[in-house]
Motif scaffolding. Sequence first.
Motif, mmCIF file in Angstrom:
data_model
loop_
_atom_site.group_PDB
_atom_site.id
_atom_site.type_symbol
_atom_site.label_atom_id
_atom_site.label_comp_id
_atom_site.label_asym_id
_atom_site.label_seq_id
_atom_site.Cartn_x
_atom_site.Cartn_y
_atom_site.Cartn_z
ATOM 1 N N GLY A 192 41.322 65.284 17.198
ATOM 2 C CA GLY A 192 40.017 65.921 17.119
ATOM 3 C C GLY A 192 38.890 64.935 17.380
ATOM 4 O O GLY A 192 37.905 65.255 18.070
ATOM 5 N N ARG A 195 38.848 64.289 21.030
ATOM 6 C CA ARG A 195 38.241 65.431 21.727
ATOM 7 C C ARG A 195 36.716 65.392 21.611
ATOM 8 O O ARG A 195 35.987 65.621 22.589
ATOM 9 C CB ARG A 195 38.784 66.735 21.131
ATOM 10 C CG ARG A 195 38.317 68.004 21.840
ATOM 11 C CD ARG A 195 38.900 69.245 21.180
ATOM 12 N NE ARG A 195 40.349 69.264 21.282
ATOM 13 C CZ ARG A 195 41.195 69.055 20.256
ATOM 14 N NH1 ARG A 195 40.714 68.793 19.047
ATOM 15 N NH2 ARG A 195 42.492 69.103 20.437
ATOM 16 N N ASP A 196 36.234 65.073 20.414
ATOM 17 C CA ASP A 196 34.789 65.101 20.183
ATOM 18 C C ASP A 196 34.063 63.931 20.841
ATOM 19 O O ASP A 196 32.945 64.091 21.346
ATOM 20 C CB ASP A 196 34.508 65.078 18.674
ATOM 21 C CG ASP A 196 34.984 66.343 17.974
ATOM 22 O OD1 ASP A 196 35.212 67.345 18.668
ATOM 23 O OD2 ASP A 196 35.140 66.319 16.739
ATOM 24 N N HIS A 197 34.688 62.753 20.838
ATOM 25 C CA HIS A 197 33.982 61.554 21.277
ATOM 26 C C HIS A 197 34.313 61.129 22.711
ATOM 27 O O HIS A 197 33.498 60.472 23.357
ATOM 28 C CB HIS A 197 34.280 60.398 20.322
ATOM 29 C CG HIS A 197 33.740 60.617 18.947
ATOM 30 N ND1 HIS A 197 32.415 60.453 18.634
ATOM 31 C CD2 HIS A 197 34.349 61.011 17.797
ATOM 32 C CE1 HIS A 197 32.219 60.723 17.347
ATOM 33 N NE2 HIS A 197 33.376 61.071 16.823
#
Length: 255
Positions: A192, A195-197
């Motif tokens: 996650g 995915r976010d960064h």
Amino acid sequence: MSEPQVGEELVRLASADNFRDVAGPGHPTADGGRVRRGVLFRSNELQLTDADAHSLGGLGITAVYDLRGHHEVEAHPDVPVPGAAWHHLAVGGIPMDEVAALTTGEQSLAAMHRVYRAFVEDADARASFGALLTRLATTEGPQLFHCTAGKDRTGWAAAVVLGLLGVPEDVVLEDYLLTNTFSTATREKYLGLIRDHLGPEKVAVYEAVMVADEAYLRTAWDAVAATYGDLRTYVLDGLGVAPADLDALLARLRG
């Protein structure tokens, strides 16, 4: 609470989600017995809460062997386990600069296969695994070994021990793959963050680095077969473990 229940409870602790008994539920051995529980434990890094550290101390663990590299230890030092001496036996994983440079899932897979071959072929890795097995054989009391995720370096060490005891290959493989079950929450957390960064396209790049895979373990097994013929010869000749120490370790683990 019985010993199996204690072990099963501890693997669910959030601060060490891949902690478990190397013996599993008491895996079957070639001589018709079972691997003895409560002797050897394995884990991911020991970023423990006070309560979890106290629980591990309650198992009577006398020694902790940290297989992580120096930078991993410096970034996330183990929380001490009460009553246990800490020992550093570094085994290299994927170098951080190589991890940062990965751009495809194929590159990640190739890197993981290189890591597992190195467990057998790299002299420094063999020296650390040899020191681990010798210390496990010659130190009194229950003991624990771990790396960062508890899946590759730790997974290989556990697979070697179980294989030497004659635990059937399919059982060893199933035990190795349990990391994917126990560490689901941790793996999803890191994916996650990726995915976010870094973007959703990077998830497929790094996913192969974060799972235990049958193909990885078979790469190491194949390297053993190609170079040494069998696990016992790998441990004696490749890792430099004395025959008496190896026999003593296996005797302790036979139920």
